[in-house]
Structures are given as C-alpha cells and as structure tokens.
Design a protein around this motif. Structure first.
Motif, PDB file in Angstrom:
ATOM      1  N   PRO A   1       0.816  -1.211   0.000  1.00 64.57           N
ATOM      2  CA  PRO A   1       0.000   0.000   0.000  1.00 64.57           C
ATOM      3  C   PRO A   1       0.855   1.269   0.000  1.00 64.57           C
ATOM      4  O   PRO A   1       2.009   1.230   0.411  1.00 64.57           O
ATOM      5  CB  PRO A   1      -0.798  -0.106   1.289  1.00 64.57           C
ATOM      6  N   ARG A   2       0.252   2.329  -0.452  1.00 62.54           N
ATOM      7  CA  ARG A   2       0.939   3.623  -0.480  1.00 62.54           C
ATOM      8  C   ARG A   2       1.086   4.181   0.926  1.00 62.54           C
ATOM      9  O   ARG A   2       0.280   3.895   1.798  1.00 62.54           O
ATOM     10  CB  ARG A   2       0.117   4.616  -1.307  1.00 62.54           C
ATOM     11  N   PRO A   3       2.096   5.028   1.130  1.00 61.56           N
ATOM     12  CA  PRO A   3       2.196   5.692   2.433  1.00 61.56           C
ATOM     13  C   PRO A   3       1.057   6.706   2.572  1.00 61.56           C
ATOM     14  O   PRO A   3       0.621   7.307   1.595  1.00 61.56           O
ATOM     15  CB  PRO A   3       3.562   6.379   2.375  1.00 61.56           C
ATOM     16  N   ALA A   4       0.577   6.871   3.781  1.00 65.05           N
ATOM     17  CA  ALA A   4      -0.539   7.780   4.029  1.00 65.05           C
ATOM     18  C   ALA A   4      -0.114   9.233   3.840  1.00 65.05           C
ATOM     19  O   ALA A   4       0.978   9.624   4.233  1.00 65.05           O
ATOM     20  CB  ALA A   4      -1.059   7.577   5.447  1.00 65.05           C
ATOM     21  N   ASN A   5      -1.008  10.021   3.242  1.00 63.45           N
ATOM     22  CA  ASN A   5      -0.714  11.444   3.088  1.00 63.45           C
ATOM     23  C   ASN A   5      -1.168  12.194   4.341  1.00 63.45           C
ATOM     24  O   ASN A   5      -1.741  11.616   5.264  1.00 63.45           O
ATOM     25  CB  ASN A   5      -1.359  12.012   1.815  1.00 63.45           C
ATOM     26  N   MET A   6      -0.921  13.503   4.376  1.00 63.69           N
ATOM     27  CA  MET A   6      -1.169  14.265   5.594  1.00 63.69           C
ATOM     28  C   MET A   6      -2.652  14.284   5.974  1.00 63.69           C
ATOM     29  O   MET A   6      -2.988  14.217   7.151  1.00 63.69           O
ATOM     30  CB  MET A   6      -0.591  15.674   5.494  1.00 63.69           C
ATOM     31  N   PHE A   7      -3.548  14.353   4.995  1.00 64.59           N
ATOM     32  CA  PHE A   7      -4.972  14.357   5.331  1.00 64.59           C
ATOM     33  C   PHE A   7      -5.400  13.005   5.896  1.00 64.59           C
ATOM     34  O   PHE A   7      -6.171  12.958   6.863  1.00 64.59           O
ATOM     35  CB  PHE A   7      -5.833  14.707   4.111  1.00 64.59           C
ATOM     36  N   ILE A   8      -4.913  11.922   5.328  1.00 64.29           N
ATOM     37  CA  ILE A   8      -5.291  10.599   5.823  1.00 64.29           C
ATOM     38  C   ILE A   8      -4.820  10.412   7.261  1.00 64.29           C
ATOM     39  O   ILE A   8      -5.562   9.887   8.102  1.00 64.29           O
ATOM     40  CB  ILE A   8      -4.735   9.493   4.902  1.00 64.29           C
ATOM     41  N   LEU A   9      -3.607  10.841   7.567  1.00 67.00           N
ATOM     42  CA  LEU A   9      -3.109  10.737   8.939  1.00 67.00           C
ATOM     43  C   LEU A   9      -3.981  11.551   9.904  1.00 67.00           C
ATOM     44  O   LEU A   9      -4.314  11.096  10.997  1.00 67.00           O
ATOM     45  CB  LEU A   9      -1.656  11.190   9.020  1.00 67.00           C
ATOM     46  N   PHE A  10      -4.349  12.756   9.487  1.00 70.02           N
ATOM     47  CA  PHE A  10      -5.235  13.608  10.286  1.00 70.02           C
ATOM     48  C   PHE A  10      -6.586  12.936  10.471  1.00 70.02           C
ATOM     49  O   PHE A  10      -7.121  12.874  11.578  1.00 70.02           O
ATOM     50  CB  PHE A  10      -5.395  14.969   9.587  1.00 70.02           C
ATOM     51  N   ARG A  11      -7.124  12.402   9.387  1.00 71.34           N
ATOM     52  CA  ARG A  11      -8.429  11.755   9.421  1.00 71.34           C
ATOM     53  C   ARG A  11      -8.436  10.568  10.383  1.00 71.34           C
ATOM     54  O   ARG A  11      -9.364  10.408  11.170  1.00 71.34           O
ATOM     55  CB  ARG A  11      -8.828  11.291   8.028  1.00 71.34           C
ATOM     56  N   VAL A  12      -7.413   9.727  10.308  1.00 68.45           N
ATOM     57  CA  VAL A  12      -7.342   8.560  11.184  1.00 68.45           C
ATOM     58  C   VAL A  12      -7.319   8.996  12.650  1.00 68.45           C
ATOM     59  O   VAL A  12      -8.053   8.457  13.487  1.00 68.45           O
ATOM     60  CB  VAL A  12      -6.113   7.692  10.836  1.00 68.45           C
ATOM     61  N   LYS A  57       6.504   8.559   4.687  1.00 69.09           N
ATOM     62  CA  LYS A  57       6.998   8.322   3.335  1.00 69.09           C
ATOM     63  C   LYS A  57       8.429   7.783   3.373  1.00 69.09           C
ATOM     64  O   LYS A  57       8.774   6.844   2.639  1.00 69.09           O
ATOM     65  CB  LYS A  57       6.945   9.626   2.528  1.00 69.09           C
ATOM     66  N   ILE A  58       9.255   8.338   4.241  1.00 69.47           N
ATOM     67  CA  ILE A  58      10.639   7.863   4.389  1.00 69.47           C
ATOM     68  C   ILE A  58      10.654   6.437   4.916  1.00 69.47           C
ATOM     69  O   ILE A  58      11.362   5.574   4.393  1.00 69.47           O
ATOM     70  CB  ILE A  58      11.439   8.811   5.310  1.00 69.47           C
ATOM     71  N   LEU A  59       9.869   6.176   5.951  1.00 68.56           N
ATOM     72  CA  LEU A  59       9.806   4.827   6.510  1.00 68.56           C
ATOM     73  C   LEU A  59       9.285   3.824   5.488  1.00 68.56           C
ATOM     74  O   LEU A  59       9.762   2.691   5.407  1.00 68.56           O
ATOM     75  CB  LEU A  59       8.933   4.807   7.766  1.00 68.56           C
ATOM     76  N   HIS A  60       8.318   4.246   4.689  1.00 69.85           N
ATOM     77  CA  HIS A  60       7.762   3.385   3.648  1.00 69.85           C
ATOM     78  C   HIS A  60       8.836   3.066   2.602  1.00 69.85           C
ATOM     79  O   HIS A  60       8.953   1.926   2.150  1.00 69.85           O
ATOM     80  CB  HIS A  60       6.556   4.063   2.993  1.00 69.85           C
ATOM     81  N   ALA A  61       9.627   4.072   2.228  1.00 70.08           N
ATOM     82  CA  ALA A  61      10.689   3.874   1.239  1.00 70.08           C
ATOM     83  C   ALA A  61      11.745   2.894   1.751  1.00 70.08           C
ATOM     84  O   ALA A  61      12.283   2.095   0.983  1.00 70.08           O
ATOM     85  CB  ALA A  61      11.330   5.212   0.879  1.00 70.08           C
ATOM     86  N   ILE A  62      12.022   2.948   3.046  1.00 68.81           N
ATOM     87  CA  ILE A  62      12.989   2.019   3.642  1.00 68.81           C
ATOM     88  C   ILE A  62      12.414   0.601   3.655  1.00 68.81           C
ATOM     89  O   ILE A  62      13.096  -0.364   3.318  1.00 68.81           O
ATOM     90  CB  ILE A  62      13.371   2.474   5.067  1.00 68.81           C
ATOM     91  N   ALA A  63      11.155   0.492   4.041  1.00 69.58           N
ATOM     92  CA  ALA A  63      10.514  -0.822   4.145  1.00 69.58           C
ATOM     93  C   ALA A  63      10.220  -1.440   2.781  1.00 69.58           C
ATOM     94  O   ALA A  63      10.165  -2.660   2.653  1.00 69.58           O
ATOM     95  CB  ALA A  63       9.230  -0.707   4.953  1.00 69.58           C
ATOM     96  N   HIS A  64      10.022  -0.590   1.778  1.00 67.94           N
ATOM     97  CA  HIS A  64       9.650  -1.075   0.446  1.00 67.94           C
ATOM     98  C   HIS A  64      10.532  -0.418  -0.624  1.00 67.94           C
ATOM     99  O   HIS A  64      10.056   0.403  -1.406  1.00 67.94           O
ATOM    100  CB  HIS A  64       8.178  -0.761   0.157  1.00 67.94           C
ATOM    101  N   PRO A  65      11.815  -0.772  -0.658  1.00 61.69           N
ATOM    102  CA  PRO A  65      12.692  -0.152  -1.659  1.00 61.69           C
ATOM    103  C   PRO A  65      12.220  -0.492  -3.079  1.00 61.69           C
ATOM    104  O   PRO A  65      11.759  -1.592  -3.340  1.00 61.69           O
ATOM    105  CB  PRO A  65      14.061  -0.764  -1.368  1.00 61.69           C
TER     106      PRO A  65
END
Length: 81
Positions: A1-12, A57-65
């Motif tokens: 899955p894609r990393p969450a954007n700022m609105f999604i994080l706020f929404r959650v 996004k950084i953590l996602h890039a590390i986890a999913h190169p």
C-alpha cells in the motif's frame, strides 16, 4: 500500500478521537466533521501533519525499496452474483 498522506493521517487520528468520545456518530457524520476541521486548520497546523506524512513516506521507502505507485485504471471490476 501507499504511504498515508497528511490528510489521511489527520483523518485517522481525529476519527479515532471522535469514535471514542461520541459513540453514536455515523461514518458520514465523522467524515463531515473531519473535512470541516481540516478546512479550518491553519497552515502551521497542516505543517505538523505534512511532517508526519513525510516521515511515513521515508519509513515506507525504507521498508519497500523500489516501490512505485502505479494505479490500475481501466481494470474491469468483478461482478459477484
């Protein structure tokens, strides 16, 4: 899955808060509240959520190169009957 954007994080975060305190709210009511609250946030407040999204996004890039978002437009939807 894609990393969450700022609105999604706020929404959650806000949805969780609202569900815990106001059990009778429907998903539709929560969505309206979240949308209104987001629209009222200052740029400074939105920067907080942008920083969180950048971190994810950084953590996602590390986890999913090598991950590259590629939407699948035009795929036929299955029609279960």
């Amino acid at each position: 899955p894609r990393p969450a954007n700022m609105f999604i994080l706020f929404r959650v975060a806000l949805s969780k808060f609202l569900r815990e305190r106001y059990e009778k709210l429907t998903r539709s009511q929560i969505s309206k509240i979240v949308g209104n609250k987001w629209a009222m946030l200052s740029n400074r407040e939105k920067e907080y959520w942008k920083a969180k999204a950048d971190m994810f996004k950084i953590l996602h890039a590390i986890a999913h190169p090598g991950y590259k978002y590629s939407p699948s437009h035009g795929k036929p939807k299955s029609n279960p009957k």
